[in-house]
Design a protein around this motif. Sequence first.
Motif, PDB file in Angstrom:
ATOM      1  N   MET A  98      86.199 108.330  36.093  1.00 42.98           N
ATOM      2  CA  MET A  98      85.996 107.745  37.425  1.00 42.98           C
ATOM      3  C   MET A  98      84.505 107.565  37.692  1.00 42.98           C
ATOM      4  N   LYS A  99      84.124 106.357  38.151  1.00 41.63           N
ATOM      5  CA  LYS A  99      82.744 106.133  38.552  1.00 41.63           C
ATOM      6  C   LYS A  99      82.471 106.830  39.880  1.00 41.63           C
ATOM      7  N   ASN A 100      81.202 107.125  40.096  1.00 44.17           N
ATOM      8  CA  ASN A 100      80.783 107.757  41.353  1.00 44.17           C
ATOM      9  C   ASN A 100      81.507 109.088  41.572  1.00 44.17           C
ATOM     10  N   TRP A 101      81.670 109.863  40.501  1.00 39.93           N
ATOM     11  CA  TRP A 101      82.386 111.134  40.596  1.00 39.93           C
ATOM     12  C   TRP A 101      81.700 112.176  41.480  1.00 39.93           C
ATOM     13  N   PRO A 102      80.335 112.162  41.645  1.00 40.63           N
ATOM     14  CA  PRO A 102      79.740 113.179  42.518  1.00 40.63           C
ATOM     15  C   PRO A 102      80.299 113.159  43.944  1.00 40.63           C
ATOM     16  N   VAL A 103      80.702 111.987  44.444  1.00 38.44           N
ATOM     17  CA  VAL A 103      81.211 111.901  45.816  1.00 38.44           C
ATOM     18  C   VAL A 103      82.504 112.688  45.954  1.00 38.44           C
ATOM     19  N   VAL A 104      83.443 112.450  45.043  1.00 39.43           N
ATOM     20  CA  VAL A 104      84.714 113.175  45.140  1.00 39.43           C
ATOM     21  C   VAL A 104      84.507 114.658  44.845  1.00 39.43           C
ATOM     22  N   ALA A 105      83.488 114.997  44.043  1.00 43.07           N
ATOM     23  CA  ALA A 105      83.188 116.407  43.787  1.00 43.07           C
ATOM     24  C   ALA A 105      82.700 117.092  45.067  1.00 43.07           C
ATOM     25  N   ILE A 106      81.835 116.405  45.814  1.00 48.11           N
ATOM     26  CA  ILE A 106      81.321 116.954  47.079  1.00 48.11           C
ATOM     27  C   ILE A 106      82.446 117.105  48.095  1.00 48.11           C
ATOM     28  N   LEU A 107      83.218 116.040  48.272  1.00 46.00           N
ATOM     29  CA  LEU A 107      84.310 116.073  49.257  1.00 46.00           C
ATOM     30  C   LEU A 107      85.405 117.043  48.822  1.00 46.00           C
ATOM     31  N   GLY A 108      85.679 117.091  47.519  1.00 43.57           N
ATOM     32  CA  GLY A 108      86.689 118.024  47.014  1.00 43.57           C
ATOM     33  C   GLY A 108      86.271 119.474  47.186  1.00 43.57           C
ATOM     34  N   SER A 109      84.974 119.756  47.049  1.00 42.39           N
ATOM     35  CA  SER A 109      84.480 121.121  47.253  1.00 42.39           C
ATOM     36  C   SER A 109      84.680 121.558  48.700  1.00 42.39           C
ATOM     37  N   ALA A 110      84.392 120.648  49.630  1.00 41.40           N
ATOM     38  CA  ALA A 110      84.603 120.961  51.044  1.00 41.40           C
ATOM     39  C   ALA A 110      86.083 121.181  51.335  1.00 41.40           C
ATOM     40  N   GLN A 111      86.943 120.322  50.774  1.00 38.51           N
ATOM     41  CA  GLN A 111      88.380 120.464  50.965  1.00 38.51           C
ATOM     42  C   GLN A 111      88.869 121.799  50.403  1.00 38.51           C
ATOM     43  N   PHE A 112      88.357 122.184  49.253  1.00 36.15           N
ATOM     44  CA  PHE A 112      88.733 123.450  48.619  1.00 36.15           C
ATOM     45  C   PHE A 112      88.444 124.630  49.545  1.00 36.15           C
ATOM     46  N   VAL A 113      87.253 124.632  50.133  1.00 37.82           N
ATOM     47  CA  VAL A 113      86.861 125.723  51.028  1.00 37.82           C
ATOM     48  C   VAL A 113      87.728 125.746  52.284  1.00 37.82           C
ATOM     49  N   MET A 114      88.026 124.536  52.830  1.00 36.34           N
ATOM     50  CA  MET A 114      88.840 124.474  54.051  1.00 36.34           C
ATOM     51  C   MET A 114      90.200 125.148  53.859  1.00 36.34           C
ATOM     52  N   VAL A 115      90.791 124.942  52.679  1.00 31.01           N
ATOM     53  CA  VAL A 115      92.135 125.452  52.410  1.00 31.01           C
ATOM     54  C   VAL A 115      92.099 126.897  51.920  1.00 31.01           C
ATOM     55  N   LEU A 116      91.006 127.268  51.250  1.00 28.11           N
ATOM     56  CA  LEU A 116      90.908 128.585  50.620  1.00 28.11           C
ATOM     57  C   LEU A 116      91.074 129.729  51.617  1.00 28.11           C
ATOM     58  N   ASP A 117      90.501 129.571  52.804  1.00 22.78           N
ATOM     59  CA  ASP A 117      90.436 130.661  53.773  1.00 22.78           C
ATOM     60  C   ASP A 117      91.775 131.340  54.023  1.00 22.78           C
ATOM     61  N   GLY A 118      92.803 130.538  54.288  1.00 24.98           N
ATOM     62  CA  GLY A 118      94.093 131.115  54.656  1.00 24.98           C
ATOM     63  C   GLY A 118      94.687 131.983  53.565  1.00 24.98           C
ATOM     64  N   THR A 119      94.694 131.483  52.315  1.00 26.56           N
ATOM     65  CA  THR A 119      95.315 132.240  51.237  1.00 26.56           C
ATOM     66  C   THR A 119      94.497 133.466  50.863  1.00 26.56           C
ATOM     67  N   VAL A 120      93.177 133.373  50.971  1.00 23.79           N
ATOM     68  CA  VAL A 120      92.321 134.532  50.688  1.00 23.79           C
ATOM     69  C   VAL A 120      92.590 135.644  51.698  1.00 23.79           C
ATOM     70  N   MET A 121      92.660 135.273  52.975  1.00 27.69           N
ATOM     71  CA  MET A 121      92.837 136.282  54.011  1.00 27.69           C
ATOM     72  C   MET A 121      94.226 136.904  53.962  1.00 27.69           C
ATOM     73  N   ASN A 122      95.215 136.124  53.571  1.00 25.95           N
ATOM     74  CA  ASN A 122      96.582 136.650  53.554  1.00 25.95           C
ATOM     75  C   ASN A 122      96.749 137.810  52.579  1.00 25.95           C
ATOM     76  N   VAL A 123      96.184 137.689  51.364  1.00 31.22           N
ATOM     77  CA  VAL A 123      96.340 138.779  50.399  1.00 31.22           C
ATOM     78  C   VAL A 123      95.448 139.969  50.743  1.00 31.22           C
ATOM     79  N   SER A 124      94.542 139.791  51.694  1.00 29.56           N
ATOM     80  CA  SER A 124      93.637 140.875  52.096  1.00 29.56           C
ATOM     81  C   SER A 124      94.076 141.545  53.395  1.00 29.56           C
ATOM     82  N   ILE A 125      95.277 141.218  53.870  1.00 30.88           N
ATOM     83  CA  ILE A 125      95.709 141.682  55.186  1.00 30.88           C
ATOM     84  C   ILE A 125      95.578 143.194  55.343  1.00 30.88           C
ATOM     85  N   SER A 126      96.153 143.949  54.405  1.00 30.53           N
ATOM     86  CA  SER A 126      96.166 145.404  54.568  1.00 30.53           C
ATOM     87  C   SER A 126      94.750 145.980  54.556  1.00 30.53           C
TER      88      SER A 126
END
Length: 545
Positions: free
Chosen positions: A1-29
């Motif tokens: 894919m051309k211009n891959w840095p753009v999707v890498a930047i946006l994908g990194s932000a998307q990854f962080v947005m979603v990560l929070d919930g699953t990280v916190m769930n396994v850390s509940i106790s």
Amino acid sequence: MKNWPVVAILGSAQFVMVLDGTVMNVSISTVVEDLDTSVDAMQAAITFYTLTMAALMLLGAKLGDVWGRRRAFVIGSIVYALGSLTTALSPNVVVLFLGWSIVEGMGAVLVIPAIAALIADNYEGHARVAAYAIIGAASGAAVAAGPLIGGFVTTYFSWRYVFVAEVVIMAFVVLFSRRVTDRAGARPVRIDVLSVLLSAAGLVFVVYGMLQSKTWGWVIPQNPPVVNGFPIAPLGVSMTTWFVLIGAALIWAFVVRQRRLVATDRAPLVDITLFRILRLRSGLTVLLAQYAMTAGLFFMMPVYLQMTLGLDALQTGIRIFPLSISLILFSILGTRLALTWSPRRIIRIGQVLLVLASFLLLGAVDIELQSPAFGVGMFVAGAALGLLASQIGNVNMSSVGEDQSSEVGGLQGVFQNLGSSLGTALIGSVLIGTLATSFASGVATSDLPQDTQVVVAEATQGGVDIVPAASVPDLAREAGLDDAEAAELERVYATSQIEALRVSLVALIVIALLSLFFSRGIPAEVGGRPRSEIAESDEGSEVRT
């Protein structure tokens, strides 16, 4: 894919947005212990994290139009990083709630709609489809990797380091954001404040009512809120019902307001006519159900593994690992299958697999978890979620033209996070409410002496907290019970936790079946329709632009 840095930047932000919930769930106790709080409080924090995003996502999408999508993306990333830093340093659950549930949520409402719109700005044709698939894969990877990352970091370091890492990632996202093109730029769009208030208040009332159903009861009052010594239950009906009804009325008022704005040539917060597009309507409904099931599963399973079985965060992540690996594999497989199978076929297979996975888990959960069916069930659940994630984003975004991509991105964010909020609130409330009922019944039919049963009933009259089953004997001895009575109470409590989990899994099955019913509008053609076909009536007739 051309211009891959753009999707890498946006994908990194998307990854962080979603990560929070699953990280916190396994850390509940661990978080409950570190901050001296309760599972109830953590359920509220998890719910309000996604609820903040759902309630303000439409505003975030509009601000992206007003400020420009790249500028909104950068501002949102900075706000999100500040929230992550606050969460990492939080000394108590109140500060955690502020940093994570509120500030991070406010940052995400600017970032998430901008990601969808910026993909459309930076890619065309097949590259755009591939970019949306990569963003979906980033979300899937976050869901998959979250339990392992959270489990490892929480067990060997601290759950706080996860949020520190998010600050670092978002700093890099902001630093390289100039690589992203914003073709639309800033536009003079007027934002209707009343619409923002109506939509946000409506969603908060509905979700908060469901969240409190475990305490207040659904219709018949159980433990109603008390003001100045008087229980509040108007007309003898639970406040849960009133909150949901008030929320529904506010949402209806919001819809009426949007129609009135259009009729008077003023800009609505959201174009209600988008919901006439059957393809988009079905896609958003399936998206909501998908995230409700995901959030419910990721709340109940860590609670079961940690509170009933006594596993630590890393062991919990390992038990969830089959879901993680299959989610990634089937996200990739779903993208490949789209070349020969229609989106509807792939999505319906995923929905059927979710029902199957719930039945497998229903038969696998017990006090010792010896059955291999649990791992199989988690793998099948991950496969189902992977297939759904590979299709829904592109189905929704390809339902409209480029000029409406930001608006649909905002709607996706609303339905995604509303689904997560409802899933955590609804499934969590079913779990906690059933635990109280099952425990009371178990105590009444146990071998405990009558006077001991009375003591336990009085102590749990206001509800039953989710605590580690292994800690029940110590709590029982502190209440004056002898060793034999403490052991019997532990058995009753652990059995009640299992019964509550099974009832919650039945609720997941119901949601999955309803989702299957609402998927009729998903495209049945291989490759879907062109983006130029942007309008469709309620009966399914299409109007080409």
